[in-house]
Design a protein around this motif. Structure first.
Motif, PDB file in Angstrom:
ATOM      1  N   ASP A 111      -5.296   0.056  -0.193  1.00 26.57           N
ATOM      2  CA  ASP A 111      -4.322  -0.554  -1.092  1.00 26.57           C
ATOM      3  C   ASP A 111      -4.990  -1.403  -2.170  1.00 26.57           C
ATOM      4  N   HIS A 112      -6.199  -1.891  -1.919  1.00 23.33           N
ATOM      5  CA  HIS A 112      -6.923  -2.682  -2.916  1.00 23.33           C
ATOM      6  C   HIS A 112      -7.184  -1.886  -4.199  1.00 23.33           C
ATOM      7  N   ALA A 113      -7.168  -0.562  -4.122  1.00 22.99           N
ATOM      8  CA  ALA A 113      -7.404   0.273  -5.306  1.00 22.99           C
ATOM      9  C   ALA A 113      -6.319   0.064  -6.365  1.00 22.99           C
ATOM     10  N   TYR A 114      -5.168  -0.395  -5.938  1.00 21.53           N
ATOM     11  CA  TYR A 114      -4.053  -0.617  -6.852  1.00 21.53           C
ATOM     12  C   TYR A 114      -3.997  -2.041  -7.388  1.00 21.53           C
ATOM     13  N   GLY A 115      -4.797  -2.932  -6.852  1.00 16.48           N
ATOM     14  CA  GLY A 115      -4.746  -4.346  -7.211  1.00 16.48           C
ATOM     15  C   GLY A 115      -4.410  -5.135  -5.965  1.00 16.48           C
ATOM     16  N   ASP A 116      -3.243  -5.743  -5.949  1.00 18.79           N
ATOM     17  CA  ASP A 116      -2.819  -6.487  -4.759  1.00 18.79           C
ATOM     18  C   ASP A 116      -1.798  -5.670  -3.961  1.00 18.79           C
ATOM     19  N   GLN A 117      -1.323  -6.242  -2.860  1.00 16.68           N
ATOM     20  CA  GLN A 117      -0.376  -5.519  -2.003  1.00 16.68           C
ATOM     21  C   GLN A 117       0.897  -5.152  -2.744  1.00 16.68           C
ATOM     22  N   GLN A 118       1.396  -6.038  -3.552  1.00 15.62           N
ATOM     23  CA  GLN A 118       2.628  -5.749  -4.288  1.00 15.62           C
ATOM     24  C   GLN A 118       2.422  -4.576  -5.240  1.00 15.62           C
ATOM     25  N   ASP A 119       1.320  -4.580  -5.970  1.00 15.71           N
ATOM     26  CA  ASP A 119       1.032  -3.456  -6.878  1.00 15.71           C
ATOM     27  C   ASP A 119       0.905  -2.153  -6.094  1.00 15.71           C
ATOM     28  N   ALA A 120       0.243  -2.200  -4.948  1.00 12.72           N
ATOM     29  CA  ALA A 120       0.046  -0.999  -4.134  1.00 12.72           C
ATOM     30  C   ALA A 120       1.381  -0.448  -3.638  1.00 12.72           C
ATOM     31  N   ILE A 121       2.206  -1.317  -3.105  1.00 14.97           N
ATOM     32  CA  ILE A 121       3.481  -0.849  -2.547  1.00 14.97           C
ATOM     33  C   ILE A 121       4.373  -0.283  -3.649  1.00 14.97           C
ATOM     34  N   ARG A 122       4.363  -0.893  -4.804  1.00 20.40           N
ATOM     35  CA  ARG A 122       5.150  -0.358  -5.929  1.00 20.40           C
ATOM     36  C   ARG A 122       4.623   1.013  -6.368  1.00 20.40           C
ATOM     37  N   ALA A 123       3.301   1.139  -6.470  1.00 25.02           N
ATOM     38  CA  ALA A 123       2.713   2.423  -6.881  1.00 25.02           C
ATOM     39  C   ALA A 123       2.977   3.497  -5.838  1.00 25.02           C
ATOM     40  N   LEU A 124       2.832   3.156  -4.580  1.00 28.72           N
ATOM     41  CA  LEU A 124       3.052   4.126  -3.508  1.00 28.72           C
ATOM     42  C   LEU A 124       4.530   4.524  -3.431  1.00 28.72           C
ATOM     43  N   TYR A 125       5.418   3.595  -3.707  1.00 32.96           N
ATOM     44  CA  TYR A 125       6.851   3.908  -3.704  1.00 32.96           C
ATOM     45  C   TYR A 125       7.164   5.019  -4.711  1.00 32.96           C
ATOM     46  N   ARG A 126       6.470   5.003  -5.831  1.00 30.35           N
ATOM     47  CA  ARG A 126       6.723   6.008  -6.870  1.00 30.35           C
ATOM     48  C   ARG A 126       6.262   7.398  -6.464  1.00 30.35           C
ATOM     49  N   ILE A 127       5.341   7.507  -5.484  1.00 28.83           N
ATOM     50  CA  ILE A 127       4.889   8.853  -5.103  1.00 28.83           C
ATOM     51  C   ILE A 127       5.478   9.337  -3.774  1.00 28.83           C
ATOM     52  N   VAL A 128       6.212   8.493  -3.079  1.00 24.92           N
ATOM     53  CA  VAL A 128       6.896   8.942  -1.860  1.00 24.92           C
ATOM     54  C   VAL A 128       8.265   9.484  -2.269  1.00 24.92           C
ATOM     55  N   ARG A 129       8.492  10.745  -1.963  1.00 20.82           N
ATOM     56  CA  ARG A 129       9.788  11.346  -2.297  1.00 20.82           C
ATOM     57  C   ARG A 129      10.910  10.625  -1.550  1.00 20.82           C
ATOM     58  N   PRO A 130      12.113  10.595  -2.120  1.00 25.54           N
ATOM     59  CA  PRO A 130      13.244  10.008  -1.399  1.00 25.54           C
ATOM     60  C   PRO A 130      13.373  10.626  -0.004  1.00 25.54           C
ATOM     61  N   GLY A 131      13.494   9.788   0.998  1.00 24.97           N
ATOM     62  CA  GLY A 131      13.575  10.245   2.380  1.00 24.97           C
ATOM     63  C   GLY A 131      12.217  10.492   3.006  1.00 24.97           C
ATOM     64  N   GLY A 132      11.146  10.331   2.222  1.00 26.33           N
ATOM     65  CA  GLY A 132       9.791  10.541   2.737  1.00 26.33           C
ATOM     66  C   GLY A 132       9.276   9.332   3.491  1.00 26.33           C
ATOM     67  N   ARG A 133       8.032   9.433   3.918  1.00 25.41           N
ATOM     68  CA  ARG A 133       7.437   8.375   4.730  1.00 25.41           C
ATOM     69  C   ARG A 133       6.126   7.901   4.126  1.00 25.41           C
ATOM     70  N   LEU A 134       5.906   6.597   4.246  1.00 26.08           N
ATOM     71  CA  LEU A 134       4.649   5.977   3.856  1.00 26.08           C
ATOM     72  C   LEU A 134       4.024   5.374   5.098  1.00 26.08           C
ATOM     73  N   LEU A 135       2.781   5.709   5.355  1.00 24.25           N
ATOM     74  CA  LEU A 135       1.998   5.040   6.386  1.00 24.25           C
ATOM     75  C   LEU A 135       1.024   4.142   5.644  1.00 24.25           C
ATOM     76  N   LEU A 136       1.249   2.841   5.731  1.00 24.22           N
ATOM     77  CA  LEU A 136       0.424   1.861   5.029  1.00 24.22           C
ATOM     78  C   LEU A 136      -0.357   1.040   6.037  1.00 24.22           C
ATOM     79  N   GLY A 137      -1.662   1.079   5.933  1.00 24.95           N
ATOM     80  CA  GLY A 137      -2.523   0.236   6.748  1.00 24.95           C
ATOM     81  C   GLY A 137      -3.129  -0.815   5.843  1.00 24.95           C
ATOM     82  N   THR A 138      -2.699  -2.043   6.005  1.00 28.24           N
ATOM     83  CA  THR A 138      -3.159  -3.135   5.146  1.00 28.24           C
ATOM     84  C   THR A 138      -3.351  -4.384   5.991  1.00 28.24           C
ATOM     85  N   GLY A 139      -3.884  -5.406   5.390  1.00 22.97           N
ATOM     86  CA  GLY A 139      -4.122  -6.648   6.109  1.00 22.97           C
ATOM     87  C   GLY A 139      -2.944  -7.600   6.039  1.00 22.97           C
ATOM     88  N   VAL A 140      -2.845  -8.435   7.050  1.00 23.24           N
ATOM     89  CA  VAL A 140      -1.874  -9.533   7.066  1.00 23.24           C
ATOM     90  C   VAL A 140      -2.563 -10.756   7.674  1.00 23.24           C
TER      91      VAL A 140
END
Length: 182
Positions: A111-140
């Motif tokens: 996710d760091h490739a996109y900037g921060d977590q918010q940027d990553a989640i927004r970018a990934l949202y745009r490539i997940v088709r409606p009804g699709g799934r995202l597997l995100l492994g990130t730090g907390v």
């Protein structure tokens, strides 16, 4: 069969992440349960999780993207050795160039490739088709770190969220978290 690159960095690992084979197979089956036709793994390394998912999702094709050419070569060889080379493409590129929609998107530790977590989640949202799934492994953060604690690992205290904050961010972006089974 394709020749596997010579042993080297990570040669004895299936994953460049703290993931067991059993857990990876469970994740692959969960992603396949959505009956994807296209699976994208950004920051795929050598694509082991992508390949396991394709093996249990026979209708799917896959794309693995990573900046590490040696890892990509390893992924191609593994795909060939498993008879999956005709269903997967491995590309040396940056995660942010991947924009074509997919039914399942995997992003573990990239996710760091996109900037921060918010940027990553927004970018990934745009490539997940409606009804699709995202597997995100990130730090907390388990608890907010002091500035010195965060600096000791090259981060700022606000670089990551706690788990509840990450869930809120994903929901606010439009994702619906799923409770894993198995």
């Amino acid at each position: 069969m394709a020749e596997v690159p010579p042993p080297g960095f990570y040669e004895f690992l299936d994953f460049n992440a703290p993931l067991s084979g059993v857990r990876a197979d469970t994740i692959a089956r969960s992603l396949a349960a959505g009956r994807p036709t296209r699976i994208v793994d950004v920051g795929c390394g050598w694509g082991e999780l992508l390949l396991r998912t394709l093996a249990v999702a026979p209708e799917a094709s896959g794309l693995g993207v990573d900046t590490d050419a040696q890892a990509i070569d390893r992924g191609r060889a593994r795909a060939s050795n498993r008879g999956l080379a005709d269903r997967v493409t491995f590309t040396v590129d940056c995660a942010t160039t991947t924009t074509d929609p997919a039914d399942a998107v995997i992003c573990i530790g990239a996710d760091h490739a996109y900037g921060d977590q918010q940027d990553a989640i927004r970018a990934l949202y745009r490539i997940v088709r409606p009804g699709g799934r995202l597997l995100l492994g990130t730090g907390v953060w388990e608890r907010p770190p002091t500035p010195a604690e965060a600096a000791s690992i090259g981060m700022e205290p606000d670089s990551l969220r706690d788990l509840a904050g990450l869930v809120d961010l994903t929901i606010g972006t439009g994702f619906r978290p799923l409770v894993p089974r198995g």
